[in-house]
Motif scaffolding. Structure first.
Motif, PDB file in Angstrom:
ATOM      1  N   TYR A 120     -11.615  18.468  -3.256  1.00  0.00           N
ATOM      2  CA  TYR A 120     -12.140  18.722  -4.596  1.00  0.00           C
ATOM      3  C   TYR A 120     -11.149  19.513  -5.452  1.00  0.00           C
ATOM      4  CZ  TYR A 120     -16.231  17.407  -1.937  1.00  0.00           C
ATOM      5  OH  TYR A 120     -17.108  16.739  -1.117  1.00  0.00           O
ATOM      6  N   ALA A 121     -10.205  20.193  -4.809  1.00  0.00           N
ATOM      7  CA  ALA A 121      -9.217  20.967  -5.557  1.00  0.00           C
ATOM      8  C   ALA A 121      -8.189  20.075  -6.245  1.00  0.00           C
ATOM      9  CB  ALA A 121      -8.496  21.939  -4.611  1.00  0.00           C
ATOM     10  N   LEU A 122      -8.156  18.793  -5.888  1.00  0.00           N
ATOM     11  CA  LEU A 122      -7.176  17.873  -6.475  1.00  0.00           C
ATOM     12  C   LEU A 122      -7.645  17.278  -7.796  1.00  0.00           C
ATOM     13  CD1 LEU A 122      -6.012  15.944  -3.273  1.00  0.00           C
ATOM     14  CD2 LEU A 122      -4.958  17.924  -4.361  1.00  0.00           C
ATOM     15  N   GLY A 123      -8.864  17.598  -8.202  1.00  0.00           N
ATOM     16  CA  GLY A 123      -9.390  17.062  -9.456  1.00  0.00           C
ATOM     17  C   GLY A 123      -9.664  15.576  -9.342  1.00  0.00           C
ATOM     18  N   ASN A 124      -9.413  14.853 -10.435  1.00  0.00           N
ATOM     19  CA  ASN A 124      -9.690  13.420 -10.424  1.00  0.00           C
ATOM     20  C   ASN A 124      -8.449  12.584 -10.740  1.00  0.00           C
ATOM     21  OD1 ASN A 124      -9.429  14.060 -13.109  1.00  0.00           O
ATOM     22  ND2 ASN A 124     -11.202  12.859 -13.792  1.00  0.00           N
ATOM     23  N   ARG A 125      -7.265  13.134 -10.447  1.00  0.00           N
ATOM     24  CA  ARG A 125      -6.018  12.411 -10.669  1.00  0.00           C
ATOM     25  C   ARG A 125      -5.661  11.601  -9.425  1.00  0.00           C
ATOM     26  NH1 ARG A 125      -4.652  11.074 -15.247  1.00  0.00           N
ATOM     27  NH2 ARG A 125      -2.518  10.786 -14.464  1.00  0.00           N
ATOM     28  N   LEU A 126      -5.481  10.304  -9.613  1.00  0.00           N
ATOM     29  CA  LEU A 126      -5.155   9.407  -8.499  1.00  0.00           C
ATOM     30  C   LEU A 126      -3.836   9.808  -7.844  1.00  0.00           C
ATOM     31  CD1 LEU A 126      -5.584   6.860  -6.793  1.00  0.00           C
ATOM     32  CD2 LEU A 126      -4.528   5.542  -8.646  1.00  0.00           C
ATOM     33  N   ASP A 127      -2.835  10.150  -8.640  1.00  0.00           N
ATOM     34  CA  ASP A 127      -1.529  10.502  -8.087  1.00  0.00           C
ATOM     35  C   ASP A 127      -1.618  11.682  -7.129  1.00  0.00           C
ATOM     36  OD1 ASP A 127      -0.433   8.483  -9.522  1.00  0.00           O
ATOM     37  OD2 ASP A 127       0.405   9.748 -11.118  1.00  0.00           O
ATOM     38  N   SER A 128      -2.498  12.628  -7.439  1.00  0.00           N
ATOM     39  CA  SER A 128      -2.641  13.805  -6.572  1.00  0.00           C
ATOM     40  C   SER A 128      -3.123  13.412  -5.187  1.00  0.00           C
ATOM     41  CB  SER A 128      -3.619  14.801  -7.202  1.00  0.00           C
ATOM     42  OG  SER A 128      -3.160  15.222  -8.471  1.00  0.00           O
ATOM     43  N   PHE A 129      -4.038  12.454  -5.125  1.00  0.00           N
ATOM     44  CA  PHE A 129      -4.539  11.990  -3.824  1.00  0.00           C
ATOM     45  C   PHE A 129      -3.490  11.145  -3.091  1.00  0.00           C
ATOM     46  CE2 PHE A 129      -8.498  13.317  -5.680  1.00  0.00           C
ATOM     47  CZ  PHE A 129      -9.280  13.691  -4.593  1.00  0.00           C
ATOM     48  N   LYS A 130      -2.750  10.330  -3.858  1.00  0.00           N
ATOM     49  CA  LYS A 130      -1.722   9.496  -3.228  1.00  0.00           C
ATOM     50  C   LYS A 130      -0.630  10.342  -2.586  1.00  0.00           C
ATOM     51  CE  LYS A 130      -2.012   5.149  -5.815  1.00  0.00           C
ATOM     52  NZ  LYS A 130      -1.284   4.212  -6.709  1.00  0.00           N
ATOM     53  N   GLU A 131      -0.352  11.503  -3.165  1.00  0.00           N
ATOM     54  CA  GLU A 131       0.663  12.388  -2.598  1.00  0.00           C
ATOM     55  C   GLU A 131       0.237  12.964  -1.253  1.00  0.00           C
ATOM     56  OE1 GLU A 131       1.389  15.372  -5.462  1.00  0.00           O
ATOM     57  OE2 GLU A 131       2.420  14.050  -6.893  1.00  0.00           O
ATOM     58  N   LYS A 132      -1.069  13.081  -1.043  1.00  0.00           N
ATOM     59  CA  LYS A 132      -1.586  13.720   0.170  1.00  0.00           C
ATOM     60  C   LYS A 132      -1.952  12.715   1.273  1.00  0.00           C
ATOM     61  CE  LYS A 132      -1.661  17.943  -1.553  1.00  0.00           C
ATOM     62  NZ  LYS A 132      -0.862  19.058  -0.992  1.00  0.00           N
ATOM     63  N   ILE A 133      -2.143  11.451   0.890  1.00  0.00           N
ATOM     64  CA  ILE A 133      -2.621  10.447   1.853  1.00  0.00           C
ATOM     65  C   ILE A 133      -1.606   9.315   1.956  1.00  0.00           C
ATOM     66  CG2 ILE A 133      -4.427   8.742   2.307  1.00  0.00           C
ATOM     67  CD1 ILE A 133      -6.395  10.654   1.025  1.00  0.00           C
ATOM     68  N   SER A 134      -1.233   8.972   3.162  1.00  0.00           N
ATOM     69  CA  SER A 134      -0.254   7.904   3.386  1.00  0.00           C
ATOM     70  C   SER A 134      -0.900   6.539   3.195  1.00  0.00           C
ATOM     71  CB  SER A 134       0.316   7.998   4.802  1.00  0.00           C
ATOM     72  OG  SER A 134       0.953   9.241   4.999  1.00  0.00           O
ATOM     73  N   PRO A 135      -0.148   5.578   2.648  1.00  0.00           N
ATOM     74  CA  PRO A 135      -0.678   4.212   2.501  1.00  0.00           C
ATOM     75  C   PRO A 135      -1.029   3.617   3.863  1.00  0.00           C
ATOM     76  CG  PRO A 135       1.331   4.499   1.224  1.00  0.00           C
ATOM     77  CD  PRO A 135       1.205   5.712   2.087  1.00  0.00           C
ATOM     78  N   SER A 136      -2.009   2.724   3.852  1.00  0.00           N
ATOM     79  CA  SER A 136      -2.520   2.152   5.100  1.00  0.00           C
ATOM     80  C   SER A 136      -2.839   0.681   4.884  1.00  0.00           C
ATOM     81  CB  SER A 136      -3.781   2.920   5.513  1.00  0.00           C
ATOM     82  OG  SER A 136      -4.247   2.514   6.766  1.00  0.00           O
ATOM     83  N   PRO A 137      -2.756  -0.159   5.916  1.00  0.00           N
ATOM     84  CA  PRO A 137      -3.055  -1.591   5.745  1.00  0.00           C
ATOM     85  C   PRO A 137      -4.458  -1.836   5.205  1.00  0.00           C
ATOM     86  CG  PRO A 137      -1.995  -1.200   7.857  1.00  0.00           C
ATOM     87  CD  PRO A 137      -2.309   0.142   7.290  1.00  0.00           C
ATOM     88  N   ASP A 138      -4.539  -2.796   4.302  1.00  0.00           N
ATOM     89  CA  ASP A 138      -5.809  -3.169   3.668  1.00  0.00           C
ATOM     90  C   ASP A 138      -6.237  -4.530   4.190  1.00  0.00           C
ATOM     91  OD1 ASP A 138      -7.922  -3.456   1.751  1.00  0.00           O
ATOM     92  OD2 ASP A 138      -6.559  -4.636   0.502  1.00  0.00           O
ATOM     93  N   ASN A 139      -7.542  -4.728   4.351  1.00  0.00           N
ATOM     94  CA  ASN A 139      -8.055  -6.073   4.622  1.00  0.00           C
ATOM     95  C   ASN A 139      -9.482  -6.174   4.095  1.00  0.00           C
ATOM     96  OD1 ASN A 139     -10.027  -5.466   6.816  1.00  0.00           O
ATOM     97  ND2 ASN A 139      -8.203  -4.925   7.995  1.00  0.00           N
ATOM     98  N   ASP A 140      -9.995  -7.385   4.079  1.00  0.00           N
ATOM     99  CA  ASP A 140     -11.303  -7.635   3.480  1.00  0.00           C
ATOM    100  C   ASP A 140     -12.434  -6.922   4.217  1.00  0.00           C
ATOM    101  OD1 ASP A 140      -9.977  -9.466   1.735  1.00  0.00           O
ATOM    102  OD2 ASP A 140      -9.994 -10.903   3.380  1.00  0.00           O
ATOM    103  N   PHE A 141     -12.298  -6.832   5.540  1.00  0.00           N
ATOM    104  CA  PHE A 141     -13.329  -6.161   6.338  1.00  0.00           C
ATOM    105  C   PHE A 141     -13.438  -4.686   5.943  1.00  0.00           C
ATOM    106  CE2 PHE A 141     -14.430  -3.701  10.174  1.00  0.00           C
ATOM    107  CZ  PHE A 141     -15.696  -4.216  10.412  1.00  0.00           C
ATOM    108  N   ILE A 142     -12.287  -4.020   5.793  1.00  0.00           N
ATOM    109  CA  ILE A 142     -12.282  -2.603   5.419  1.00  0.00           C
ATOM    110  C   ILE A 142     -12.865  -2.416   4.022  1.00  0.00           C
ATOM    111  CG2 ILE A 142     -10.794  -0.627   4.906  1.00  0.00           C
ATOM    112  CD1 ILE A 142      -8.890  -1.660   7.080  1.00  0.00           C
ATOM    113  N   ARG A 143     -12.463  -3.288   3.088  1.00  0.00           N
ATOM    114  CA  ARG A 143     -13.010  -3.187   1.736  1.00  0.00           C
ATOM    115  C   ARG A 143     -14.533  -3.323   1.749  1.00  0.00           C
ATOM    116  NH1 ARG A 143      -9.810  -7.577  -0.974  1.00  0.00           N
ATOM    117  NH2 ARG A 143      -8.215  -7.373   0.610  1.00  0.00           N
ATOM    118  N   GLY A 144     -15.021  -4.254   2.559  1.00  0.00           N
ATOM    119  CA  GLY A 144     -16.472  -4.443   2.663  1.00  0.00           C
ATOM    120  C   GLY A 144     -17.176  -3.191   3.150  1.00  0.00           C
ATOM    121  N   LEU A 145     -16.580  -2.504   4.130  1.00  0.00           N
ATOM    122  CA  LEU A 145     -17.155  -1.258   4.643  1.00  0.00           C
ATOM    123  C   LEU A 145     -17.224  -0.192   3.556  1.00  0.00           C
ATOM    124  CD1 LEU A 145     -15.290  -0.946   8.086  1.00  0.00           C
ATOM    125  CD2 LEU A 145     -17.715  -1.459   7.764  1.00  0.00           C
ATOM    126  N   LEU A 146     -16.139  -0.070   2.790  1.00  0.00           N
ATOM    127  CA  LEU A 146     -16.084   0.969   1.766  1.00  0.00           C
ATOM    128  C   LEU A 146     -16.984   0.647   0.578  1.00  0.00           C
ATOM    129  CD1 LEU A 146     -12.265   1.766   1.913  1.00  0.00           C
ATOM    130  CD2 LEU A 146     -14.147   3.121   2.829  1.00  0.00           C
TER     131      LEU A 146
END
Length: 436
Positions: free
Chosen positions: A394-420
């Motif tokens: 919550y300290a990162l506010g609502n800026r997407l870049d702030s979250f991208k700096e803290k979280i590494s990219p990960s493989p995406d697929n349709d099954f994962i999107r469906g879960l989220l």
């Protein structure tokens, strides 16, 4: 007290194969108390490879009794005794299955002489019956015949009881001990280290090759149920023979475990996994310019090396999407037959507007294992960006870049999107809308 059993069969798994020979040696831990052995007519031809291995042919069993006819006697011999065998799960699965078909359920404790030998005589090069007997100078007569192998196992068992003085044996046969159902080559210590929480587990071969990947809400409990049910299928019996190790990755929740399991299956392609290997959207939305310079939208089967603008499970879903985009373009007039640049601008804008409807959001939940840590899942324009752990998202506010700096990219697929998407719509996790 003990019944030492060995069988010969027409194949490697109980669900589709039969027993051709059985030997049962009654044992009190010090010496034999009785012995029973017989050929069995399997009711079907014996494969040539089996005959070559065991020497048992169709001619030898033609006048032998059927299993059903001797089932009452076998059941009586095994009653109130611990079922002992080398690689016990194999023999037990056959005998239990065929007794059940004959109307005699068997619920005996099991003891694997491979697992017992690993503890009583540690450090040997091999624990196969032949190599183990060679190491201990135990003679085997009529190798790969039920009575010969059972007699050797009986001598081996008495040697182990004497060397162990009953300590390990007592622990292995006490209550519902894991030693009674684990695969022969899997150390019980690796099972005991599994936590009582969510995560992903990996079954590995002797060379640490991944055989199976699974997820669990409770790792310890789930892995135990993998082996405690005596599944008689070929797949289960093959897995039991090959698994030598378990490793695991703890996860914040079942959702994280589901995502990691999906990613690992698609990356490792374990031979014993079935689910999710074929789970994917079959169609993609692609855009290209025709000979007149106009951009065209098409729905095609997903291409491996060309990212789709959007994906669909059904062809009609894609066509509906194209119709909605074209309706948006046509609001600006019949532009398709006018200047191509203008038409392409309208079409690009319409696609972007629909893509902006897909969420860019961070889903947040507490970590099961650490009270001061949160799990975070990023969706960017409807696509999975990645997941990770943060102490204070919550300290990162609502800026997407702030979250991208803290979280590494990960493989995406349709099954994962469906879960989220399901998690987002249910409101089961806190969502933080993000801006670029």
């Amino acid at each position: 007290m003990f019944a030492i059993v060995d069988i010969e069969t027409t194949g490697g798994f109980a669900s589709s194969n039969a027993i051709t020979e059985i030997a049962i040696i009654l044992h009190n831990g010090r010496e034999e108390e009785g012995r029973y052995s017989t050929l069995i007519n399997p009711g079907s031809p014996i494969p040539r490879a089996i005959t070559a291995l065991t020497g048992i042919s169709d001619e030898m069993v033609i006048d032998a009794p059927s299993f059903d006819s001797i089932a009452p006697h076998i059941h009586n011999l095994l009653q109130n005794r611990i079922f002992v065998a080398h690689h016990v799960n194999f023999d037990y699965s056959f005998v239990q299955s065929h007794l059940a078909e004959a109307g005699f359920p068997l619920r005996s404790k099991k003891l694997c002489t491979v697992r017992l030998a690993r503890q009583v005589f540690p450090g040997l090069a091999s624990y196969s019956l032949g190599n183990l007997c060679r190491s201990l100078s135990i003679p085997i007569e009529n190798r790969h015949r039920a009575e010969g192998d059972a007699a050797a196992t009986s001598i081996l068992f008495a040697r182990m009881v004497e060397a162990d003085e009953g300590k390990i044996l007592t622990a292995m046969t006490k209550g519902k001990n894991a030693e009674q159902f684990l695969p022969p080559n899997l150390p019980v210590e690796e099972l005991d280290q599994l936590p009582q929480g969510p995560g992903v587990y990996y079954f590995e071969s002797a060379k640490k090759l991944v055989l199976y990947v699974g997820k669990a809400v409770n790792l310890n409990k789930r892995v135990r149920t993998h082996f405690s049910n005596n599944d008689k299928s070929k797949r289960k019996q093959d897995l039991m023979r090959q698994v030598h190790h378990i490793r695991f990755t703890p996860c914040a929740s079942e959702l994280m475990a589901l995502i990691l399991e999906s990613q690992e299956i698609r990356q490792l392609w374990p031979p014993f996994n079935r689910s999710q290997k074929k789970y994917h959207h079959r169609y993609g939305l692609y855009c290209y310019e025709n000979r007149n310079g106009l951009m065209q939208l098409v729905i095609e089967k997903k291409r491996t090396n060309l990212p789709a603008l959007h994906t669909f499970n059904w062809l009609q879903e894609g066509h509906q999407f194209i119709r909605r985009v074209k309706e948006k373009v046509e609001q600006g007039g019949n532009l398709e037959f006018q200047e191509p640049v203008l038409y392409n601008q309208y079409l690009t804008r319409a696609i972007e507007e629909y893509q902006q409807q897909f969420p860019t959001v961070a889903l947040v939940e507490k970590d099961h294992y650490f009270t001061k840590r949160y799990a975070v899942y990023l969706l960017v324009k409807g696509k999975f960006w990645g997941m990770g752990y943060l102490e204070d998202p919550y300290a990162l506010g609502n800026r997407l870049d702030s979250f991208k700096e803290k979280i590494s990219p990960s493989p995406d697929n349709d099954f994962i999107r469906g879960l989220l998407y399901q998690s987002l719509s249910s409101g089961s996790r806190i969502s933080i809308p993000l801006e670029e």
